[in-house]
Scaffold this active site. Sequence first.
Site, PDB file in Angstrom:
ATOM      1  CG  HIS A 229      -5.797  -8.486   2.281  1.00  0.00           C
ATOM      2  ND1 HIS A 229      -6.437  -7.425   2.853  1.00  0.00           N
ATOM      3  CD2 HIS A 229      -5.426  -8.070   1.044  1.00  0.00           C
ATOM      4  CE1 HIS A 229      -6.461  -6.410   2.002  1.00  0.00           C
ATOM      5  NE2 HIS A 229      -5.846  -6.775   0.898  1.00  0.00           N
TER       6      HIS A 229
ATOM      7  CE1 TYR B  90      -5.733  -3.692  -3.172  1.00  0.00           C
ATOM      8  CE2 TYR B  90      -6.779  -5.329  -1.786  1.00  0.00           C
ATOM      9  CZ  TYR B  90      -6.333  -4.051  -1.984  1.00  0.00           C
ATOM     10  OH  TYR B  90      -6.485  -3.115  -0.986  1.00  0.00           O
TER      11      TYR B  90
ATOM     12  CE  LYS C  73      -6.095   0.038   4.652  1.00  0.00           C
ATOM     13  NZ  LYS C  73      -7.350  -0.099   3.877  1.00  0.00           N
TER      14      LYS C  73
ATOM     15  CG  HIS D 253      -4.752   0.943  -4.232  1.00  0.00           C
ATOM     16  ND1 HIS D 253      -4.065   0.808  -3.041  1.00  0.00           N
ATOM     17  CD2 HIS D 253      -5.741   0.018  -4.189  1.00  0.00           C
ATOM     18  CE1 HIS D 253      -4.622  -0.145  -2.314  1.00  0.00           C
ATOM     19  NE2 HIS D 253      -5.639  -0.638  -2.975  1.00  0.00           N
TER      20      HIS D 253
ATOM     21  NE  ARG E 202      -3.021  -3.724  -1.337  1.00  0.00           N
ATOM     22  CZ  ARG E 202      -2.416  -4.424  -0.392  1.00  0.00           C
ATOM     23  NH1 ARG E 202      -1.101  -4.456  -0.356  1.00  0.00           N
ATOM     24  NH2 ARG E 202      -3.108  -5.101   0.516  1.00  0.00           N
TER      25      ARG E 202
ATOM     26  NE  ARG F 124      -3.502  -2.219   2.885  1.00  0.00           N
ATOM     27  CZ  ARG F 124      -3.192  -3.314   3.567  1.00  0.00           C
ATOM     28  NH1 ARG F 124      -1.992  -3.401   4.127  1.00  0.00           N
ATOM     29  NH2 ARG F 124      -4.064  -4.287   3.699  1.00  0.00           N
TER      30      ARG F 124
END
Length: 382
Positions: free
Chosen positions: A343, A352, A235, A316, A319, A207
Amino acid sequence: MKTISASNGQFELRNIPWEERLQDHNNKKTEYLENCLFRGCTEATIKSLDSSLTSVFNRVQIEDPTHPEGRRHIVCWDVLDPLRGSALVGLITASLLQDELSHGTRRRYLGAFRGFCAFIIEKPSIPGPSVVMVAEKYGPITISFSRYDLPIHAQDRPVKKRYALALLLLHYLYEFLRTEYVPHHKLAHAAARDYAAIVLQAETGLRVSELLAIRLEGESCDVDWETGRIRVFGKGKAYGGKRIRWVPLSPMSIAVLKVFIEMFRPMFPTSCEKDYLFLDNNGHRLMPYQYARSFRKIIRLARQFGVLIPEDLRSHDLRRTFATNFLEENPMAYRKLLKQLGHAYPSSAAPYLVATDNDVEDQQSDLVDLFLDPAIDKWGKK
Protein backbone atom coordinates in the site's frame (compact mmCIF):
# COMPACT_ATOMS: atom_id res chain seq x y z
CA MET A 1 -24.60 -22.23 -17.08
CA LYS A 2 -28.27 -21.59 -17.80
CA THR A 3 -29.36 -19.94 -21.04
CA ILE A 4 -32.49 -17.87 -21.58
CA SER A 5 -34.44 -17.71 -24.80
CA ALA A 6 -35.94 -14.59 -26.32
CA SER A 7 -39.09 -14.72 -28.43
CA ASN A 8 -38.56 -14.06 -32.12
CA GLY A 9 -41.36 -11.52 -32.21
CA GLN A 10 -39.29 -9.08 -30.22
CA PHE A 11 -36.17 -9.23 -32.34
CA GLU A 12 -36.17 -8.60 -36.07
CA LEU A 13 -32.76 -9.31 -37.59
CA ARG A 14 -31.12 -7.87 -40.67
CA ASN A 15 -30.52 -10.40 -43.43
CA ILE A 16 -26.84 -10.97 -42.62
CA PRO A 17 -25.60 -14.59 -42.42
CA TRP A 18 -24.87 -15.90 -38.93
CA GLU A 19 -21.29 -16.84 -39.79
CA GLU A 20 -20.57 -13.26 -40.86
CA ARG A 21 -22.15 -11.83 -37.70
CA LEU A 22 -20.08 -14.15 -35.54
CA GLN A 23 -16.85 -13.39 -37.41
CA ASP A 24 -17.38 -9.63 -37.03
CA HIS A 25 -18.15 -10.14 -33.34
CA ASN A 26 -15.01 -12.21 -32.71
CA ASN A 27 -12.82 -9.78 -34.66
CA LYS A 28 -14.12 -6.87 -32.62
CA LYS A 29 -13.59 -8.76 -29.38
CA THR A 30 -10.02 -9.58 -30.41
CA GLU A 31 -9.43 -5.91 -31.18
CA TYR A 32 -10.76 -4.97 -27.73
CA LEU A 33 -8.57 -7.50 -25.91
CA GLU A 34 -5.48 -6.38 -27.86
CA ASN A 35 -6.29 -2.79 -26.91
CA CYS A 36 -6.51 -3.79 -23.24
CA LEU A 37 -3.14 -5.54 -23.53
CA PHE A 38 -1.64 -2.44 -25.14
CA ARG A 39 -2.96 -0.27 -22.28
CA GLY A 40 -1.16 -2.40 -19.70
CA CYS A 41 -3.52 -5.21 -18.70
CA THR A 42 -1.76 -8.44 -17.77
CA GLU A 43 -2.25 -11.70 -19.62
CA ALA A 44 -4.24 -13.02 -16.66
CA THR A 45 -6.61 -10.04 -16.90
CA ILE A 46 -6.99 -10.55 -20.66
CA LYS A 47 -7.81 -14.21 -20.09
CA SER A 48 -10.40 -13.27 -17.46
CA LEU A 49 -11.99 -10.67 -19.75
CA ASP A 50 -12.21 -13.14 -22.62
CA SER A 51 -13.80 -15.79 -20.41
CA SER A 52 -16.29 -13.31 -18.94
CA LEU A 53 -17.37 -12.01 -22.35
CA THR A 54 -17.81 -15.53 -23.71
CA SER A 55 -19.98 -16.46 -20.73
CA VAL A 56 -22.16 -13.36 -21.00
CA PHE A 57 -22.91 -13.67 -24.72
CA ASN A 58 -23.66 -17.40 -24.45
CA ARG A 59 -26.35 -16.85 -21.83
CA VAL A 60 -29.14 -15.69 -24.14
CA GLN A 61 -30.48 -17.59 -27.17
CA ILE A 62 -32.50 -15.96 -29.96
CA GLU A 63 -34.09 -17.32 -33.11
CA ASP A 64 -32.17 -16.75 -36.34
CA PRO A 65 -33.21 -18.34 -39.66
CA THR A 66 -29.65 -17.93 -41.01
CA HIS A 67 -28.29 -20.27 -38.33
CA PRO A 68 -28.16 -24.01 -39.15
CA GLU A 69 -30.12 -24.83 -35.98
CA GLY A 70 -32.47 -21.88 -36.24
CA ARG A 71 -31.27 -20.51 -32.89
CA ARG A 72 -28.03 -18.94 -31.74
CA HIS A 73 -26.44 -17.06 -28.87
CA ILE A 74 -26.39 -13.27 -29.03
CA VAL A 75 -23.48 -11.17 -30.27
CA CYS A 76 -22.45 -7.60 -29.57
CA TRP A 77 -24.50 -6.16 -32.44
CA ASP A 78 -27.65 -7.50 -30.78
CA VAL A 79 -27.16 -5.83 -27.40
CA LEU A 80 -26.13 -2.52 -28.98
CA ASP A 81 -29.38 -2.26 -30.92
CA PRO A 82 -31.36 0.73 -29.55
CA LEU A 83 -34.68 -1.16 -29.71
CA ARG A 84 -33.87 -4.62 -28.42
CA GLY A 85 -30.63 -4.16 -26.51
CA SER A 86 -32.25 -3.23 -23.20
CA ALA A 87 -34.43 -6.34 -23.21
CA LEU A 88 -31.41 -8.55 -23.93
CA VAL A 89 -29.47 -7.00 -21.06
CA GLY A 90 -32.42 -7.86 -18.82
CA LEU A 91 -32.26 -11.48 -19.98
CA ILE A 92 -28.52 -11.60 -19.29
CA THR A 93 -29.15 -10.31 -15.78
CA ALA A 94 -31.87 -12.90 -15.22
CA SER A 95 -29.48 -15.66 -16.32
CA LEU A 96 -26.82 -14.50 -13.86
CA LEU A 97 -29.38 -14.54 -11.06
CA GLN A 98 -30.59 -18.04 -11.96
CA ASP A 99 -27.03 -19.38 -11.77
CA GLU A 100 -26.77 -17.98 -8.21
CA LEU A 101 -23.34 -16.57 -8.91
CA SER A 102 -21.51 -14.59 -6.27
CA HIS A 103 -21.93 -10.83 -6.15
CA GLY A 104 -18.37 -10.23 -7.28
CA THR A 105 -18.67 -12.67 -10.20
CA ARG A 106 -21.80 -10.94 -11.49
CA ARG A 107 -20.08 -7.59 -11.34
CA ARG A 108 -17.01 -8.96 -13.10
CA TYR A 109 -19.10 -10.40 -15.93
CA LEU A 110 -21.20 -7.28 -16.44
CA GLY A 111 -18.19 -5.00 -16.00
CA ALA A 112 -16.34 -6.77 -18.80
CA PHE A 113 -19.50 -6.72 -20.91
CA ARG A 114 -20.04 -3.00 -20.39
CA GLY A 115 -16.38 -2.19 -21.13
CA PHE A 116 -16.55 -4.10 -24.41
CA CYS A 117 -19.73 -2.32 -25.49
CA ALA A 118 -18.30 1.09 -24.56
CA PHE A 119 -15.21 0.28 -26.64
CA ILE A 120 -17.39 -0.43 -29.68
CA ILE A 121 -19.23 2.87 -29.23
CA GLU A 122 -15.91 4.75 -29.09
CA LYS A 123 -14.38 2.81 -32.01
CA PRO A 124 -17.40 1.94 -34.20
CA SER A 125 -15.56 0.28 -37.06
CA ILE A 126 -15.51 -3.41 -37.96
CA PRO A 127 -11.98 -4.88 -38.27
CA GLY A 128 -11.25 -6.27 -41.71
CA PRO A 129 -9.57 -5.60 -45.06
CA SER A 130 -11.87 -2.62 -45.72
CA VAL A 131 -13.18 0.01 -43.33
CA VAL A 132 -16.85 -0.62 -42.55
CA MET A 133 -18.69 1.24 -39.82
CA VAL A 134 -20.96 -0.73 -37.52
CA ALA A 135 -23.92 1.55 -38.17
CA GLU A 136 -23.62 1.01 -41.93
CA LYS A 137 -23.85 -2.76 -41.59
CA TYR A 138 -25.91 -3.40 -38.48
CA GLY A 139 -27.81 -0.17 -38.02
CA PRO A 140 -27.66 2.41 -35.20
CA ILE A 141 -25.90 1.36 -31.99
CA THR A 142 -26.08 2.64 -28.44
CA ILE A 143 -25.20 1.63 -24.89
CA SER A 144 -28.43 -0.03 -23.81
CA PHE A 145 -27.80 -0.26 -20.08
CA SER A 146 -26.92 2.08 -17.25
CA ARG A 147 -25.21 1.97 -13.87
CA TYR A 148 -28.42 0.51 -12.46
CA ASP A 149 -27.80 -2.66 -14.48
CA LEU A 150 -24.52 -3.27 -12.63
CA PRO A 151 -24.36 -4.93 -9.19
CA ILE A 152 -23.47 -2.56 -6.36
CA HIS A 153 -19.74 -2.14 -5.90
CA ALA A 154 -18.15 -4.01 -3.02
CA GLN A 155 -17.42 -0.77 -1.17
CA ASP A 156 -21.14 0.10 -1.19
CA ARG A 157 -22.36 -3.27 0.11
CA PRO A 158 -22.82 -4.14 3.77
CA VAL A 159 -19.40 -4.86 5.21
CA LYS A 160 -18.68 -8.48 6.08
CA LYS A 161 -17.12 -9.33 9.40
CA ARG A 162 -13.36 -9.03 9.44
CA TYR A 163 -11.18 -11.36 11.46
CA ALA A 164 -7.56 -11.50 12.55
CA LEU A 165 -6.39 -14.69 14.22
CA ALA A 166 -4.30 -14.35 17.35
CA LEU A 167 -0.87 -15.95 17.14
CA LEU A 168 -1.87 -18.87 19.38
CA LEU A 169 -5.01 -19.58 17.35
CA LEU A 170 -3.01 -19.32 14.12
CA HIS A 171 -0.57 -21.85 15.58
CA TYR A 172 -3.47 -24.23 16.31
CA LEU A 173 -4.61 -23.91 12.69
CA TYR A 174 -1.09 -24.69 11.47
CA GLU A 175 -0.92 -27.75 13.71
CA PHE A 176 -4.29 -29.01 12.47
CA LEU A 177 -3.10 -28.70 8.88
CA ARG A 178 0.21 -30.40 9.60
CA THR A 179 -0.96 -33.24 11.83
CA GLU A 180 -4.53 -33.91 10.64
CA TYR A 181 -5.31 -32.41 7.24
CA VAL A 182 -2.18 -33.45 5.32
CA PRO A 183 -1.78 -37.00 6.70
CA HIS A 184 -5.46 -37.92 6.21
CA HIS A 185 -6.04 -36.32 2.79
CA LYS A 186 -6.45 -38.75 -0.10
CA LEU A 187 -4.07 -36.59 -2.18
CA ALA A 188 -1.14 -35.79 0.08
CA HIS A 189 0.50 -33.45 -2.44
CA ALA A 190 -2.69 -31.38 -2.82
CA ALA A 191 -3.07 -31.16 0.97
CA ALA A 192 0.58 -30.11 1.31
CA ARG A 193 -0.02 -27.42 -1.32
CA ASP A 194 -2.99 -26.05 0.67
CA TYR A 195 -0.93 -26.09 3.88
CA ALA A 196 2.00 -24.29 2.24
CA ALA A 197 -0.27 -21.69 0.61
CA ILE A 198 -2.05 -20.87 3.87
CA VAL A 199 1.21 -20.60 5.81
CA LEU A 200 2.78 -18.40 3.14
CA GLN A 201 -0.21 -16.06 3.01
CA ALA A 202 -0.53 -15.78 6.78
CA GLU A 203 3.22 -15.22 7.25
CA THR A 204 3.59 -12.59 4.51
CA GLY A 205 0.19 -10.90 4.16
CA LEU A 206 -0.04 -11.50 0.41
CA ARG A 207 -3.25 -11.06 -1.54
CA VAL A 208 -4.62 -14.27 -3.05
CA SER A 209 -3.89 -12.99 -6.56
CA GLU A 210 -0.28 -12.29 -5.54
CA LEU A 211 0.08 -15.65 -3.81
CA LEU A 212 -1.10 -17.69 -6.77
CA ALA A 213 1.00 -15.69 -9.28
CA ILE A 214 4.33 -16.68 -7.70
CA ARG A 215 6.61 -18.49 -10.14
CA LEU A 216 9.15 -21.00 -8.91
CA GLU A 217 10.96 -21.98 -12.10
CA GLY A 218 12.23 -20.45 -15.30
CA GLU A 219 13.64 -17.01 -16.01
CA SER A 220 10.75 -15.37 -14.14
CA CYS A 221 11.42 -17.17 -10.85
CA ASP A 222 10.12 -15.01 -7.99
CA VAL A 223 11.74 -16.83 -5.04
CA ASP A 224 15.17 -15.66 -3.85
CA TRP A 225 16.38 -18.25 -1.35
CA GLU A 226 19.69 -16.45 -0.70
CA THR A 227 18.00 -13.35 0.70
CA GLY A 228 14.86 -15.12 1.93
CA ARG A 229 12.48 -13.00 -0.17
CA ILE A 230 9.83 -13.39 -2.84
CA ARG A 231 9.02 -11.01 -5.64
CA VAL A 232 5.37 -10.00 -5.74
CA PHE A 233 3.37 -8.35 -8.50
CA GLY A 234 0.80 -6.33 -6.61
CA LYS A 235 -2.07 -4.09 -7.58
CA GLY A 236 -1.49 -1.14 -9.83
CA LYS A 237 -3.44 1.71 -11.31
CA ALA A 238 -5.76 0.96 -14.21
CA TYR A 239 -3.68 0.09 -17.29
CA GLY A 240 -0.55 1.12 -15.40
CA GLY A 241 0.91 -2.32 -14.84
CA LYS A 242 1.56 -4.18 -11.62
CA ARG A 243 3.56 -2.73 -8.73
CA ILE A 244 6.55 -4.95 -8.00
CA ARG A 245 7.82 -5.37 -4.45
CA TRP A 246 9.99 -7.81 -2.52
CA VAL A 247 8.48 -9.43 0.56
CA PRO A 248 10.63 -11.13 3.23
CA LEU A 249 9.86 -14.71 4.19
CA SER A 250 9.54 -15.78 7.81
CA PRO A 251 11.48 -18.82 9.10
CA MET A 252 8.18 -20.72 9.34
CA SER A 253 7.25 -20.04 5.71
CA ILE A 254 10.74 -20.92 4.48
CA ALA A 255 10.71 -24.26 6.31
CA VAL A 256 7.24 -25.22 5.03
CA LEU A 257 7.96 -24.11 1.46
CA LYS A 258 11.21 -26.07 1.23
CA VAL A 259 9.53 -29.29 2.34
CA PHE A 260 6.62 -28.73 -0.04
CA ILE A 261 8.90 -27.97 -3.00
CA GLU A 262 11.29 -30.85 -2.37
CA MET A 263 8.84 -33.58 -1.37
CA PHE A 264 5.35 -32.84 -2.71
CA ARG A 265 5.49 -30.46 -5.66
CA PRO A 266 7.18 -33.01 -7.99
CA MET A 267 4.08 -35.17 -7.53
CA PHE A 268 1.93 -32.73 -9.56
CA PRO A 269 1.46 -33.41 -13.31
CA THR A 270 3.55 -31.37 -15.73
CA SER A 271 1.88 -28.79 -17.93
CA CYS A 272 2.69 -25.56 -19.77
CA GLU A 273 2.09 -23.72 -16.47
CA LYS A 274 4.57 -25.77 -14.44
CA ASP A 275 6.56 -22.63 -13.53
CA TYR A 276 3.96 -21.54 -10.98
CA LEU A 277 4.57 -22.42 -7.35
CA PHE A 278 1.03 -23.61 -6.63
CA LEU A 279 -0.60 -25.96 -9.16
CA ASP A 280 -3.98 -27.65 -9.32
CA ASN A 281 -4.45 -31.42 -9.55
CA ASN A 282 -4.03 -31.28 -13.33
CA GLY A 283 -0.72 -29.44 -13.17
CA HIS A 284 -2.13 -26.06 -14.19
CA ARG A 285 -1.86 -22.83 -12.23
CA LEU A 286 -4.05 -22.90 -9.12
CA MET A 287 -6.91 -20.45 -9.60
CA PRO A 288 -8.45 -18.22 -6.88
CA TYR A 289 -11.80 -20.03 -6.91
CA GLN A 290 -10.01 -23.38 -6.40
CA TYR A 291 -8.02 -21.97 -3.49
CA ALA A 292 -11.16 -20.45 -1.97
CA ARG A 293 -13.00 -23.77 -2.23
CA SER A 294 -10.16 -25.65 -0.51
CA PHE A 295 -9.92 -22.94 2.16
CA ARG A 296 -13.64 -23.20 3.02
CA LYS A 297 -13.30 -26.96 3.33
CA ILE A 298 -10.27 -26.60 5.61
CA ILE A 299 -12.10 -24.14 7.88
CA ARG A 300 -15.05 -26.52 8.17
CA LEU A 301 -12.81 -29.49 9.01
CA ALA A 302 -10.74 -27.46 11.47
CA ARG A 303 -13.87 -26.37 13.35
CA GLN A 304 -15.09 -29.96 13.49
CA PHE A 305 -11.71 -30.96 14.90
CA GLY A 306 -12.06 -28.33 17.64
CA VAL A 307 -10.06 -25.36 16.38
CA LEU A 308 -12.03 -22.29 17.52
CA ILE A 309 -11.92 -20.23 14.34
CA PRO A 310 -14.89 -18.32 12.84
CA GLU A 311 -16.97 -20.39 10.43
CA ASP A 312 -17.04 -17.51 7.92
CA LEU A 313 -13.27 -16.95 8.00
CA ARG A 314 -12.01 -16.11 4.50
CA SER A 315 -8.57 -16.42 2.97
CA HIS A 316 -8.31 -12.61 2.85
CA ASP A 317 -8.52 -12.64 6.66
CA LEU A 318 -5.05 -14.19 6.67
CA ARG A 319 -3.81 -10.88 5.26
CA ARG A 320 -5.50 -9.09 8.17
CA THR A 321 -4.03 -11.65 10.54
CA PHE A 322 -0.52 -10.86 9.35
CA ALA A 323 -1.05 -7.08 9.49
CA THR A 324 -2.58 -7.07 12.97
CA ASN A 325 -0.01 -9.41 14.53
CA PHE A 326 2.89 -7.63 12.81
CA LEU A 327 1.86 -4.25 14.19
CA GLU A 328 1.28 -5.66 17.67
CA GLU A 329 4.86 -6.96 17.69
CA ASN A 330 6.28 -3.86 15.94
CA PRO A 331 4.19 -0.83 17.00
CA MET A 332 6.63 1.66 15.43
CA ALA A 333 6.91 -0.12 12.07
CA TYR A 334 3.74 1.10 10.38
CA ARG A 335 5.61 2.30 7.29
CA LYS A 336 7.31 -1.07 7.01
CA LEU A 337 3.92 -2.74 7.21
CA LEU A 338 2.61 -0.53 4.40
CA LYS A 339 5.50 -1.60 2.21
CA GLN A 340 4.97 -5.25 3.08
CA LEU A 341 1.26 -5.07 2.21
CA GLY A 342 1.90 -3.16 -0.99
CA HIS A 343 0.00 0.00 0.00
CA ALA A 344 1.12 3.54 -0.72
CA TYR A 345 -1.11 5.38 1.77
CA PRO A 346 -1.67 4.70 5.48
CA SER A 347 -5.46 4.83 5.07
CA SER A 348 -5.29 1.90 2.64
CA ALA A 349 -3.91 -0.42 5.31
CA ALA A 350 -6.37 0.60 8.02
CA PRO A 351 -9.05 -1.99 7.07
CA TYR A 352 -6.49 -4.77 7.58
CA LEU A 353 -5.89 -3.89 11.23
CA VAL A 354 -8.39 -5.54 13.54
CA ALA A 355 -8.39 -4.43 17.16
CA THR A 356 -8.51 -7.15 19.83
CA ASP A 357 -10.54 -6.96 23.02
CA ASN A 358 -7.36 -6.27 24.97
CA ASP A 359 -6.59 -3.30 22.72
CA VAL A 360 -10.00 -1.80 23.38
CA GLU A 361 -9.71 -2.34 27.15
CA ASP A 362 -6.27 -0.72 27.22
CA GLN A 363 -7.50 2.33 25.29
CA GLN A 364 -10.54 2.70 27.54
CA SER A 365 -8.35 2.38 30.63
CA ASP A 366 -6.04 5.11 29.35
CA LEU A 367 -8.96 7.44 28.73
CA VAL A 368 -10.47 6.80 32.15
CA ASP A 369 -7.12 7.50 33.86
CA LEU A 370 -6.74 10.76 31.97
CA PHE A 371 -10.27 11.80 32.85
CA LEU A 372 -9.81 11.07 36.57
CA ASP A 373 -6.33 12.52 36.94
CA PRO A 374 -5.14 14.92 34.19
CA ALA A 375 -1.71 15.02 35.83
CA ILE A 376 -1.01 11.40 34.94
CA ASP A 377 1.89 11.20 32.48
CA LYS A 378 0.11 9.34 29.66
CA TRP A 379 1.17 11.47 26.70
CA GLY A 380 4.66 12.29 27.92
CA LYS A 381 3.50 15.46 29.64
CA LYS A 382 2.86 16.28 33.31
